[in-house]
Structure formats: C-alpha cells, structure tokens
Design an enzyme around this catalytic site. Structure first.
Site, PDB file in Angstrom:
ATOM      1  N   PHE A 173      -2.043  -3.304   3.072  1.00 50.50           N
ATOM      2  CA  PHE A 173      -2.895  -4.484   2.835  1.00 50.50           C
ATOM      3  C   PHE A 173      -4.367  -4.060   2.957  1.00 50.50           C
ATOM      4  CE2 PHE A 173       1.007  -5.776   5.022  1.00 50.50           C
ATOM      5  CZ  PHE A 173       1.546  -6.719   4.175  1.00 50.50           C
ATOM      6  N   SER A 224      -1.941  -5.152  -3.166  1.00 49.03           N
ATOM      7  CA  SER A 224      -1.397  -5.760  -4.391  1.00 49.03           C
ATOM      8  C   SER A 224      -2.483  -6.106  -5.412  1.00 49.03           C
ATOM      9  CB  SER A 224      -0.589  -7.018  -4.053  1.00 49.03           C
ATOM     10  OG  SER A 224      -1.412  -7.934  -3.366  1.00 49.03           O
ATOM     11  N   ASN A 255       3.421  -3.919  -3.630  1.00 45.71           N
ATOM     12  CA  ASN A 255       3.735  -4.873  -2.576  1.00 45.71           C
ATOM     13  C   ASN A 255       4.053  -4.062  -1.308  1.00 45.71           C
ATOM     14  OD1 ASN A 255       5.282  -6.478  -0.796  1.00 45.71           O
ATOM     15  ND2 ASN A 255       5.822  -7.833  -2.484  1.00 45.71           N
ATOM     16  N   ASP A 257      -2.568  -4.957   8.050  1.00 45.23           N
ATOM     17  CA  ASP A 257      -3.498  -6.085   8.190  1.00 45.23           C
ATOM     18  C   ASP A 257      -3.191  -7.123   7.114  1.00 45.23           C
ATOM     19  OD1 ASP A 257      -5.609  -7.730   8.872  1.00 45.23           O
ATOM     20  OD2 ASP A 257      -7.123  -6.526   7.850  1.00 45.23           O
ATOM     21  N   CYS A 261      -3.696 -12.563  11.513  1.00 45.86           N
ATOM     22  CA  CYS A 261      -4.784 -13.544  11.512  1.00 45.86           C
ATOM     23  C   CYS A 261      -4.219 -14.954  11.386  1.00 45.86           C
ATOM     24  CB  CYS A 261      -5.816 -13.247  10.420  1.00 45.86           C
ATOM     25  SG  CYS A 261      -5.129 -13.200   8.773  1.00 45.86           S
TER      26      CYS A 261
HETATM   27  N1  SAH Z   1      -7.588  -4.693   5.786  1.00 39.57           N
HETATM   28  C1  SAH Z   1      -8.540  -5.373   4.942  1.00 39.57           C
HETATM   29  C2  SAH Z   1      -8.252  -6.856   4.786  1.00 39.57           C
HETATM   30  C3  SAH Z   1      -6.862  -7.208   4.330  1.00 39.57           C
HETATM   31  S1  SAH Z   1      -6.667  -8.854   3.848  1.00 39.57           S
HETATM   32  C4  SAH Z   1      -9.933  -5.169   5.502  1.00 39.57           C
HETATM   33  O1  SAH Z   1     -10.015  -4.992   6.703  1.00 39.57           O
HETATM   34  O2  SAH Z   1     -10.891  -5.231   4.750  1.00 39.57           O
HETATM   35  C5  SAH Z   1      -5.065  -8.818   3.190  1.00 39.57           C
HETATM   36  C6  SAH Z   1      -4.935  -8.097   1.856  1.00 39.57           C
HETATM   37  O3  SAH Z   1      -3.551  -8.039   1.557  1.00 39.57           O
HETATM   38  C7  SAH Z   1      -5.591  -8.789   0.677  1.00 39.57           C
HETATM   39  O4  SAH Z   1      -6.451  -7.873   0.053  1.00 39.57           O
HETATM   40  C8  SAH Z   1      -4.435  -9.164  -0.266  1.00 39.57           C
HETATM   41  O5  SAH Z   1      -4.778  -8.975  -1.633  1.00 39.57           O
HETATM   42  C9  SAH Z   1      -3.386  -8.188   0.150  1.00 39.57           C
HETATM   43  N2  SAH Z   1      -1.970  -8.595  -0.007  1.00 39.57           N
HETATM   44  C10 SAH Z   1      -1.430  -9.807   0.205  1.00 39.57           C
HETATM   45  N3  SAH Z   1      -0.085  -9.744   0.113  1.00 39.57           N
HETATM   46  C11 SAH Z   1       0.224  -8.453  -0.181  1.00 39.57           C
HETATM   47  C12 SAH Z   1       1.446  -7.749  -0.385  1.00 39.57           C
HETATM   48  N4  SAH Z   1       2.627  -8.366  -0.278  1.00 39.57           N
HETATM   49  N5  SAH Z   1       1.390  -6.429  -0.647  1.00 39.57           N
HETATM   50  C13 SAH Z   1       0.201  -5.796  -0.734  1.00 39.57           C
HETATM   51  N6  SAH Z   1      -0.985  -6.401  -0.523  1.00 39.57           N
HETATM   52  C14 SAH Z   1      -0.969  -7.707  -0.256  1.00 39.57           C
END
Ligand code: SAH
Length: 379
Positions: A223, A245, A271, A292, A332
């Site tokens: 993420f 994603s 994903n 995250d 969060c």
């Molecule tokens: N770690 C980052 C913030 C992450 S926010 C930082 O500190 O800047 C969560 C992120 O997860 C978002 O960018 C969203 O697009 C992504 N996301 C949501 N569901 C997801 C999934 N199932 N697989 C991959 N990414 C995902």
C-alpha cells in the site's frame, strides 16, 4: 446578532457540557427562526439556558457542531481560532516544509482542515456550516499564512452526508498542479488537486522517517501510495518492492525516486492481498515488510470484517519475513482501537507459529489536542 435557536434534550446538554463537540439529530427538541442547513445557531436546553453557538446541519445525523460557549462566532472569532492553531504548531514543533495547520474540531473550527505545502495552502470544509463561510476563511488564511496559492480540496465523501457537492479547484492565487516539498532528506511530489487526501499522507510524515532506522536488506512496502515509506527506507535498504493498486500513485513514486536519485525501488501495480499470497507461494523472503492499508473499518458496524482483513494481511506479511525480520504495520481505522489491533497481531503471529517482539508504538504525526483521528502501531 440574532441567530436561529435550537433546543436540545438533557442528554444533548450533558454531551456538550461533558466536552463532546457534537450533538446528534436525536437530541434536538425543536428548532426555530427560519433555520437552514449551514447556519450558525444558538443552542439552548429545555430550561432556556444558553449552551453556546454551533454549526447546524439538517441533513447529517450530526445536527450540531459546537463552536463556542460564549464568544460570538464572527470573523474575528474565526481569525483568533486559526491564529491559535498556527501559533500552537509553530511553538511546539520544528518548522516543517509541509504540515497540517488546522485540525477541525481539535482547533475549535469543526470540519475545517488546512494543510500547508510550502507556500501552497490546501483546505477542506466538510460540513455545511464551515462550507458556507469558506470565502471568509480563505481571506483569513491569506492574511495569516501569506500563501502563493490556496486550493479547495473538497471531494471527501463525507460531504455527501451534508448535501454538499464535490469541489476541487484553485480558490485563490497562482494555478498550481505540483509542489515539491522536503520530507526529511528527500524531495516529495505533492499534487494538491489530484493526489489522495490533500496531496500526501501528512499523518505518516514522522513515521516515514522513523522507519529508516529499521530498514535493511530487502523491503516490501505494501500500500505504498507515492512511496512515503518506500523512498525513506530505500536510502538504507538494499532494495525495496513497492506494491500499490493505483497506477497514478506509482507514476508519482517513480518521479519521486528519479528526483532523489533513488534507484533501488521497484514498483508493482497489484492488489496487496493477492501479491502477499503470490510472493509467499514463490517462497520469497523479506527483511522488512511495511503495511499501511486504507481504513478497512469506516464505521463501527464494519469492525468485524475489518478485523479479518487486518489479520489476513498481517498474517501473510509475517509469513514473508525471515528470522529477525521487521514488520511495520499500521491502521488508520478510528474504530479499531489499539488493544484490538495488538490482539489481532498476536493471533496472526500465533497462527504463523512465530513470536513477535513489540519494538515501538507510534501514532499519527503532528500535534492534535483532543481528537485522535487514527491510531497506528509499529512492531
Ligand atoms: N503508505 C502511504 C499511504 C498509503 S494509503 C504513505 O505513507 O504515503 C493506502 C494506499 O493503498 C492508497 O494509495 C491506495 O491506493 C492503496 N490501496 C488500497 N487498497 C489496495 C489494495 N487492495 N492493494 C494495493 N493497494 C491498495
């Protein structure tokens, strides 16, 4: 100034006196005086005692957002509140290139959020009351922060509950698509009109830098968004795999890497749930895994499903760690309390037959007062 009057129940009164910033619709007894959503109203109890002033909403379950006990909420009042928020941050923390300046209820202006990226200011007005006075609020921000641009980033879905349309536009000043800001030793790309939230996840800023101390060998950043963690740890690790994603976020991550001369981050649009399983199936190993995810529980009812989701990704992440590996894991979801989070991590560890050592617990960056927007833990 005469204002519409809203009478609340004894329970509503006790909530307010007990320090809660909101009164729900069920605790309204009557409204009078040609009231409309977004008005600033005078709140009374059944015995005609004045409780204070509030933003009124006719569409949301949150009918009243308290502003003040006695002070008349005029322009000077809002200026004092914003000034106090700005001063508090200036006084209590080192100057940062980017930061949240106003934290809504915590700073006494419900639903009003202000983030500063260098000399670009981004604001959100997430209830009808704050939205109604946004031009005045922008004027105050211009006076106090002397920005080059002010951007309105009003697309969070909570505005729908208030009957407010999504708006993302320049509110004042020079057009601005991109701003480069410093985070620790790195330049970070912020796109106030199209990035997630108001551009980047400011609440993780200090955690990104703290993560560096644990970085080594091969790191997986799940993420990753634009690489908030990935780029900070890349300066210490051998290699980082960033999984996300959103293709757009990964494009920004690569721009960040290029700008900072970072060459050891690989991006993978996927994903995270599937990718963790796939990496495990291929017997890949990491020295550090960062998770995250977005909030899996947006409300109390979603907690059970969210617990399963959090447990699942953490369990799969633990399976990828070699001996002595580091898991940096976050939540969060406001409704997922820290004890619940720690319990599910313990269960996940038991299911994988591993023992965990809790190395550090952290929370969101910045100085809020009473409101905890999110809780996070690092293990
Ligand atoms: N770690 C980052 C913030 C992450 S926010 C930082 O500190 O800047 C969560 C992120 O997860 C978002 O960018 C969203 O697009 C992504 N996301 C949501 N569901 C997801 C999934 N199932 N697989 C991959 N990414 C995902």
């Amino acid at each position: 100034m005469s204002r519409p009057i809203v009478v609340v129940t004894e329970r509503g009164y006790r909530r307010f006196v007990g320090g809660h910033p909101w009164i729900y619709r069920g605790d309204l007894v009557s409204t009078e005086g040609g009231i409309s959503s977004g008005d600033i109203v005078l709140v009374r109890d059944g015995r005609a005692r004045n409780l204070g002033f509030a933003f009124f909403s006719s569409s949301s379950l949150i009918a009243l957002r308290m502003l003040s006990r006695e002070e008349e909420p005029d322009e000077a009042f809002f200026k004092r509140r914003i000034e106090r928020a700005v001063d508090l941050r200036r006084r209590l923390r080192a100057e940062r290139a980017m930061e949240r300046v106003v934290y809504g209820e915590s700073d006494g202006i419900p639903s009003f959020i202000v983030d500063r990226y260098g000399d670009v200011v981004v604001f959100q007005t997430l209830c009808g009351g704050a939205d109604r006075i946004k031009e005045m609020l922008v004027g105050i921000l211009r006076d106090l922060l002397n920005p080059r641009s002010v951007v309105e980033r009003n697309d969070p879905s909570v505005r729908k509950l208030e009957g407010l349309e999504p708006v993302s536009k320049l509110a004042w000043g020079e057009p601005v698509d991109e701003v480069w800001c410093r985070e620790g030793e790195l330049d970070v790309l912020v796109r106030p009109l199209v990035g997630q939230k108001t551009g980047v996840f400011l609440d993780q800023q200090e955690n990104h830098e703290a993560a560096r101390a644990y970085a080594r060998g091969r790191v997986l950043d799940g993420f990753s968004y634009q690489g908030g963690f990935a780029l900070q740890v890349a300066t210490r690790a051998e290699s980082v795999l960033a999984v996300e994603s959103s293709a757009d976020a990964l494009t920004a991550l690569r721009a960040n890497a290029a700008r900072n001369g970072v060459t050891n981050v690989e991006t993978r649009e996927a994903n995270v749930f599937d990718q963790l399983t796939e990496l495990s199936r291929r017997h890949e190993r990491f020295d550090m895994v960062i998770l995250d995810p977005p909030a899996f529980a947006k409300n109390k009812e979603a907690i059970a499903g969210a617990l399963r989701g959090y447990k699942e990704i953490n369990l799969r992440a633990m399976n990828l760690l070699g001996p002595g590996g580091i898991l940096l894991t976050c939540s969060c979801s406001y409704h997922l309390t820290e004890p619940l989070f720690v319990d599910l991590l313990r269960e996940a560890a038991a299911d994988t037959g591993r023992s965990l050592q809790l190395l550090e617990r952290r929370t969101q960056s910045g100085i809020t007062r009473s409101c905890w927007r999110c809780r996070r833990a690092t293990i």
